[in-house]
Design an enzyme around this catalytic site. Sequence first.
Site: not given
Length: 301
Positions: A172, A67, A81, A39
């Site tokens: 997300r 992550y 988000d 993203d």
Amino acid sequence: MNSGIINVYKEAGYTSFDVVARLRGILKIKKIGHTGTLDPDATGVLPVCVGKATKLCDMLTDKDKVYECVMMLGVETDTYDLSGRVLSRNSVTASEEEIVNAINSFVGDIMQVPPMYSALKINGKKLYELAREGKEVERKPRPVTIFSIDILNISLPEVSIRIHCSKGTYIRSLCHDVGEVLGCGCAMKSLVRTRVSMFDIADARTLDEIERIVKAGNLDGIMLKVDQAFEGMETVFVIPTEDAIKHAVNGVPIPATDVFAESISGFEDGKRYRIYLPDNRFIGVYSYNDNLFTLEKMFLE
């Protein structure tokens, strides 16, 4: 032309396409591809393949990833988000134990629904394009694997976690789903990709750093050679005869009698091997069955 993989540190504000476009300008090479989108707001590891290494893109996209994410409990948005439109705000009444249990319930093989704001295509159109038109379409759950989740910090309403997951996992969506379980909503506040396969954030370089390194003539120092991406595979060499080398260079299947390997006592059916010419040039990745090596991908320069 140089071929290899560069471990790029993608900064916030860049799309993965932006990174490739700028690298084309820095390296003066058109044949460049990335290994899976991040993203625009996310940061971290984005391996980028250059030259013949672009054949590796799909292979690296399939790799597992790590992550670090900050989740914001008590808020729900249309993008999952904090960049999106807020749909609801709620107080967080769950205990730390309930939050930990909710997060840990997603470890393992799960079915995950991708967010509407994603680059996935349905009927030839990207989901985020439909979302921007105000359309919501049904997304089928997809199987993904969450290998582990480490909870780094709980400072409500924020929770920091580290996720080791398979390809195709949307962090997300994970945040959104945790919010659903807790009943208070949750959106992703920040995301850093710290690892893709063997590529670690500690070794990643920003585009500005790469530009300085290239101007200094030191590109080789940061470019991983193609064969190094297959370090887990055993190494095999074509025997130094004219016929064997000719067949190998043309991508013809190689019989076991036309190769040698110093450290391997026997070849295993169904296994993959790195094969090189006698002069140490990397040909490609081969699969072995019934005394025959069959080419999967050629990388010979």
